[in-house]
Design a protein around this motif. Structure first.
Motif, short mmCIF file in Angstrom:
data_model
loop_
_atom_site.label_atom_id
_atom_site.label_comp_id
_atom_site.label_asym_id
_atom_site.label_seq_id
_atom_site.Cartn_x
_atom_site.Cartn_y
_atom_site.Cartn_z
N ARG A 96 0.83 -1.20 0.00
CA ARG A 96 0.00 0.00 0.00
C ARG A 96 0.87 1.26 0.00
O ARG A 96 0.57 2.23 -0.69
N ASP A 124 -3.65 4.29 4.38
CA ASP A 124 -5.05 4.60 4.10
C ASP A 124 -5.25 5.96 3.42
O ASP A 124 -6.14 6.11 2.60
N GLY A 215 -3.82 0.90 -9.06
CA GLY A 215 -5.27 0.83 -8.96
C GLY A 215 -5.85 2.24 -8.94
O GLY A 215 -5.12 3.23 -8.94
N ARG A 216 -7.16 2.34 -8.90
CA ARG A 216 -7.78 3.67 -8.93
C ARG A 216 -7.54 4.43 -7.64
O ARG A 216 -7.50 3.85 -6.55
N GLU A 237 -8.77 3.92 -3.89
CA GLU A 237 -10.23 3.90 -3.89
C GLU A 237 -10.87 2.71 -3.21
O GLU A 237 -11.99 2.79 -2.75
N GLU A 238 -10.14 1.59 -3.08
CA GLU A 238 -10.77 0.45 -2.42
C GLU A 238 -10.79 0.62 -0.90
O GLU A 238 -11.33 -0.21 -0.20
N GLY A 239 -10.21 1.71 -0.39
CA GLY A 239 -10.32 1.98 1.05
C GLY A 239 -9.11 1.60 1.82
O GLY A 239 -8.05 1.38 1.31
#
Length: 239
Positions: A96, A124, A215-216, A237-239
């Motif tokens: 991440r 995050d 990813g977005r 965007e997936e949190g």
């Protein structure tokens, strides 16, 4: 000097090492799989495993000179000096950070000519501060970032001398922090083709191998943090 394994292969999740020193400051290995906190990127977490023991790593920081220190979690046992250990990385967290860090370089490429006054990478949410009177809208930034991500541009690294960097000061986007110099050399991170990169700047952090792996993303908020300071918040965007 600690050999920085993550610099050669940011995707390696496990690696052997030998314990060189143990002190209140942390555990020093001859080679580190773990990124040491710096440049806005958090230190890695994970564990060390050796014959008869295991240590949870709460953080990784820079020691004296070019050494890396592993901070044990509260109450964790530490390995003996000279022990052969296996380093195990908290991969999901690192990945991440890699995706976030690369997306922040893309954000820099969209806000041309504005110096970076600060920043923080998070698993995050991340932020970058720019010396800028009027930033683009968050909707425009989100659209452009995702277009660059979808282009699946390769990310590569190269090295220049400190003298070459001094001769090209425009490579440095950060206004208050100078890029790390390792043995008189500076690591460049390039996004895109060598002859016409999307972004090129000094950086010691970890990144994905191509923008499509991010990813977005979404720019969620713009804040005024002073007369010429604009803060941009970014999330996966997936949190």
């Amino acid at each position: 000097m600690t050999r920085l394994i993550f610099r050669d292969d940011a995707y390696l999740r496990e690696a052997p090492a030998t314990v060189l020193a143990v002190s209140e400051a942390g555990v020093e290995l001859d080679a580190s799989l773990f990124y040491a906190q710096g440049g806005g990127q958090p230190g890695d977490t994970g564990s060390l495993v050796w014959d008869g023991g295991e240590m949870a790593i709460a953080n990784t920081v820079k020691g004296e000179g070019e050494t890396v220190l592993l901070k044990p979690a509260e109450g964790a046992a530490t390995p003996p000096v000279g022990a052969a250990v296996t380093q195990r990385l908290d991969w999901d967290r690192r990945l991440r950070h890699m995706r976030m860090h690369t997306s922040m370089h893309l954000l820099c490429s969209l806000i041309k000519g504005a110096g970076v006054t600060g920043g923080q990478i998070g698993a995050d949410r991340s932020r970058l501060d720019f010396d800028l009177a009027e930033p683009p809208t968050k909707e425009w930034l989100t659209e452009q970032l995702n277009a660059l991500i979808a282009g699946n541009h390769p990310i590569t690294t190269s090295w220049i001398t400190g003298e070459e960097l001094d001769a090209n000061p425009g490579l440095v986007r950060t206004m208050s922090v100078q890029p790390p110099r390792s043995g008189g050399k500076v690591r460049l991170v390039r996004i895109g083709a060598e002859e016409n990169p999307v972004d090129l700047q000094p950086c010691g952090g970890t990144h994905v191998a191509a923008t499509g792996e991010i990813g977005r993303v979404a720019v969620t908020k713009l804040e005024n943090k002073g007369k010429q300071n604009r803060r941009v918040y970014l999330v996966l965007e997936e949190g």
